[in-house]
Design a protein around this motif. Structure first.
Motif, mmCIF file in Angstrom:
data_model
loop_
_atom_site.group_PDB
_atom_site.id
_atom_site.type_symbol
_atom_site.label_atom_id
_atom_site.label_comp_id
_atom_site.label_asym_id
_atom_site.label_seq_id
_atom_site.Cartn_x
_atom_site.Cartn_y
_atom_site.Cartn_z
ATOM 1 N N THR A 10 109.179 40.282 -20.400
ATOM 2 C CA THR A 10 110.516 39.759 -20.106
ATOM 3 C C THR A 10 111.253 39.381 -21.379
ATOM 4 N N ARG B 81 114.817 40.845 -22.786
ATOM 5 C CA ARG B 81 115.955 40.027 -23.209
ATOM 6 C C ARG B 81 116.407 40.426 -24.609
ATOM 7 N N SER C 259 118.286 43.599 -24.366
ATOM 8 C CA SER C 259 119.551 43.502 -23.657
ATOM 9 C C SER C 259 120.695 43.118 -24.580
ATOM 10 N N THR D 68 122.936 47.637 -27.297
ATOM 11 C CA THR D 68 123.656 48.468 -26.337
ATOM 12 C C THR D 68 122.816 49.677 -25.953
ATOM 13 N N ARG E 193 117.350 52.550 -23.653
ATOM 14 C CA ARG E 193 116.882 53.505 -22.653
ATOM 15 C C ARG E 193 115.382 53.347 -22.441
ATOM 16 N N GLY F 98 113.386 43.880 -12.160
ATOM 17 C CA GLY F 98 114.302 43.138 -13.015
ATOM 18 C C GLY F 98 114.997 43.957 -14.071
ATOM 19 N N VAL F 99 114.724 45.251 -14.133
ATOM 20 C CA VAL F 99 115.343 46.121 -15.135
ATOM 21 C C VAL F 99 116.592 46.776 -14.553
ATOM 22 N N ASP F 100 117.637 46.878 -15.352
ATOM 23 C CA ASP F 100 118.855 47.568 -14.941
ATOM 24 C C ASP F 100 118.517 49.035 -14.665
ATOM 25 N N ALA F 101 118.746 49.480 -13.442
ATOM 26 C CA ALA F 101 118.378 50.850 -13.056
ATOM 27 C C ALA F 101 119.056 51.894 -13.927
ATOM 28 N N ALA F 102 120.241 51.570 -14.430
ATOM 29 C CA ALA F 102 120.975 52.538 -15.245
ATOM 30 C C ALA F 102 120.281 52.810 -16.574
ATOM 31 N N GLN F 103 119.381 51.918 -16.994
ATOM 32 C CA GLN F 103 118.690 52.100 -18.265
ATOM 33 C C GLN F 103 117.423 52.940 -18.134
#
Length: 658
Positions: free
Chosen positions: A63, A67, A70, A73, A76, A138-143
């Motif tokens: 985690t 962070r 994050s 930018t 991936r 908890g991970v942004d799906a777009a990444q």
């Protein structure tokens, strides 16, 4: 669709090979589970895995890494999913090859009778879904950009509606996987090898019982109902990509390495007809694959809605054509940049390296620019691991499993368990410490000068290709204590390392030029195992920064399928990182050690013995298929000890600290 040796696929552009920092031109591999019981042997047996992790877990600290990322930018991530023998693992890996999160879950193994090992494809897929959901929580799906699978080369049997079919006489349909280590098809292997068909040239001259044609023939001869109902036979890695995408395409890696497919000519009709499986030819190979993709190539339109929901991933993200687990390990380690580490492979082509994936069993992956036929070693396979290069694959059928078997079967094992628990260490960490205590002034390797292990308890895969060979221990005493357990543990590790040396020398005699070992897999976490391999082979051992190199290799596939990297080679360089280098202890060499008193009953002295008793080589009786891997403490630097010797005389000469 067959690939040409030049690396092209009809309708596709030629594969590109960007220059690598260690190569003059340009520029991938076995394994088990968890720390509690010791050092992992990725792909371990149920209940006896060296890794011993029995519950899925996420690596602590992920985690905070997320962070940290994050704040930057467009970070991936890629998901690597690895199916070993005893558990399924998943990892979330970033574009630099860092494992950000890791989870693991056990899978079941059935052993209905000796040498029969079975699994459930439904159980395996459920575990894949469970561990993947954990690492992406908890991970942004777009990444998340891509998914890559690797697995053991086990055989999955489905009916025409893609439902599981029994591979057992009990008719238990959920047990529809014949595991890689299953040895039920011995008579079928003998029949196939008796044909001397030309396809056998590409598997070291003899087919292994661990490959798929003999297993298919066994099903036809023993399970007629399942054979008649069968609609699809998958290698386990291809089953996973089908579950994810709904596309039945096979990976070039699996069909070339385990099914006799060749990248330039495809399937050989005459082989299947000769061994009595002409029905596979009649249906145009639909049951075993008539659409073949290169490893890392995107499969279909990515994750289906159903698979995406089950895995906890976005619909449509890229899914890569898969790899066998050992090959994924090779991909994760063999391409790393070695500048600044003072290694002999620096500024040398990748062909100077061998990736050793060591777990339940071990695989030795070496690549070459031209095909090299090595007696007793699988291959050459074109583009099966690294696109554009030929692969030779040596292997040992039981390594981590063998160590576990020897240690847990000893009468002093309860004492070891108790003392290890009291010291809050794993049993193998405790054994390593105990060896340091009893070695006194001698190097630890010399403790077993009178104790010798022949390690082929599950037959010999390479280079002797004899599945009938059995294990042996010479030099036992009446001792029953912890000291003796520690010594037989050490001797077993040394015997495995001598088996590695036997394989490497056979490859070198055939034309490979190898100077550095790259280790990964569960056993690479055991410092004694690593040091013995360096000492006995006389070659430096490179360990990767990420111990979960097989998962990194699977993630590399997903990264390539996503389009974020131009090629497998580029992804290998950027995502594979060196962690530590272990050099051989040359000061531990010793000359002139003679055979132990037990050895003459096994081997006869030949003309290679000098008057002072130093053995230059040993002659094995005709009925002895393999040389005794004699432990004589001497490192033959700068010489090829196999030159001018017969196959029986090779690889038993100048020894190392054992």
């Amino acid at each position: 669709m067959p690939l040409s040796p030049g690396g092209t696929v009809p309708g596709r552009s030629r594969l590109s090979f960007p220059p690598l920092p260690f190569s003059s031109r340009r520029r991938r591999g076995r394994p088990g589970k968890g720390e509690p019981s010791g050092f992992p042997g990725s792909g371990g047996f149920q209940g006896t895995s060296l890794l011993g992790v029995c519950a899925a877990r996420v690596v602590s600290g992920w985690t905070s890494l997320l962070r940290m990322h994050s704040k930057k930018t467009a970070v991936r991530y890629y998901v690597g999913i690895d199916v070993g023998s005893a558990s399924v693992r998943a990892a979330l890996v970033d574009g630099c090859g860092t494992v950000v999160a890791h989870a693991e879950q056990p899978i079941q193994i059935w052993e209905p009778q000796p040498d029969h090992y079975e699994q459930s494809s439904a159980d395996i897929w459920a575990a894949c879904c469970s561990v993947t959901k954990k690492v992406v929580c908890g991970v942004d799906a777009a990444q998340i950009r891509g998914v890559g699978f690797d697995a053991t080369c086990s055989l999955v049997v489905l009916d025409k509606q893609f439902q599981p079919l029994a591979v057992n006489c009990e008719g238990q349909n959920h047990r529809n996987v014949i595991m890689w280590m299953d040895h039920r098809a011995v008579s079928q292997v003998e029949l196939i090898n008796a044909t001397q068909h030309r396809v056998l040239n590409y598997v070291g001259g003899a087919m292994s019982v661990e490959m798929q044609p003999p297993k298919l023939l066994w099903i036809k001869e023993n399970l007629q109902e399942s054979w008649e109902k069968a609609g699809y036979f998958f290698d386990l890695p291809d089953f996973l990509s089908w579950k994810a995408t709904g596309v039945t395409a096979r990976s070039l890696c699996t069909v070339v390495c385990k099914w006799t497919y060749t990248s330039d000519k495809g399937w050989d009709d005459s082989f299947w007809k000769m061994i009595g499986l002409e029905c596979l030819v009649k249906d145009k190979y639909e049951k075993i694959g008539n659409h073949v993709l290169s490893p890392g190539e995107a499969v279909g339109k990515g994750l289906t809605p159903e698979a995406a929901k089950e895995l906890g991933l976005p619909e449509g993200i890229a899914v890569a054509a898969s790899l066998i687990d050992a090959h994924a390990g090779g991909l994760g380690v063999i391409g790393a940049d070695v500048k600044g580490h003072n290694l002999p492979c620096e500024n040398q082509p990748i062909t100077s390296r061998v990736a050793m994936i060591c777990g339940t069993s071990s695989c030795h992956m070496g690549v070459s620019e031209k095909p090299i036929f090595v007696p007793g070693v699988w291959g050459p396979y074109f583009s099966a691991m690294v696109p554009g290069l030929w692969l030779n694959e040596g292997g040992q059928s039981a390594t981590g499993k063998l160590i576990d078997h020897v240690v847990r079967g000893h009468v002093a094992f309860p004492e070891l368990q108790s003392k290890a628990a009291a010291s809050a260490h794993s049993i193998y960490t405790y054994l390593n410490s105990h060896l340091d205590l009893i070695k006194k002034s001698l190097p630890v390797g010399f403790l077993t000068v009178d104790l010798h292990v022949w390690p082929d308890f599950h037959g010999n895969r390479s280079p002797l290709t004899d599945l009938t060979l059995k294990g042996m221990v010479v030099g036992l005493t009446l001792s029953r204590g912890l000291d003796e357990l520690a010594l037989i543990y050490l001797a077993t590790i040394q015997a495995i390392a001598l088996g590695t040396r036997h394989i490497l020398e056979t490859m070198q005699a055939a034309g490979h030029d190898i100077n550095t070992l790259f280790l990964c897999g569960g056993l690479s976490k055991n410092p004694l195992f690593v040091q013995m391999h360096a000492d006995i082979t006389g070659k430096p051992v490179v360990l990767s920064r990420e111990v979960e190199s097989v998962l990194v290799g699977a993630a590399i596939l997903g990264a390539c399928a996503s389009g974020d990297f131009a090629s497998i080679q580029e992804a290998m360089v950027k995502m594979g990182k060196i962690g530590r280098v272990v050099q051989p202890n040359h000061e531990h060499k010793r000359r002139g050690t003679t055979m132990s008193s037990a050895a003459p009953s096994i081997l006869q002295r030949g003309p290679g013995f000098t008057s002072d008793g130093e053995d230059k080589h040993m002659v094995v009786p005709k009925k002895q298929t393999a040389p005794l891997r004699k432990k004589i403490h001497e490192t033959p630097q700068g010489e090829d000890s196999s030159q001018g010797k017969s196959q029986e005389q090779q690889h038993v000469t100048q020894g190392f600290p054992l």
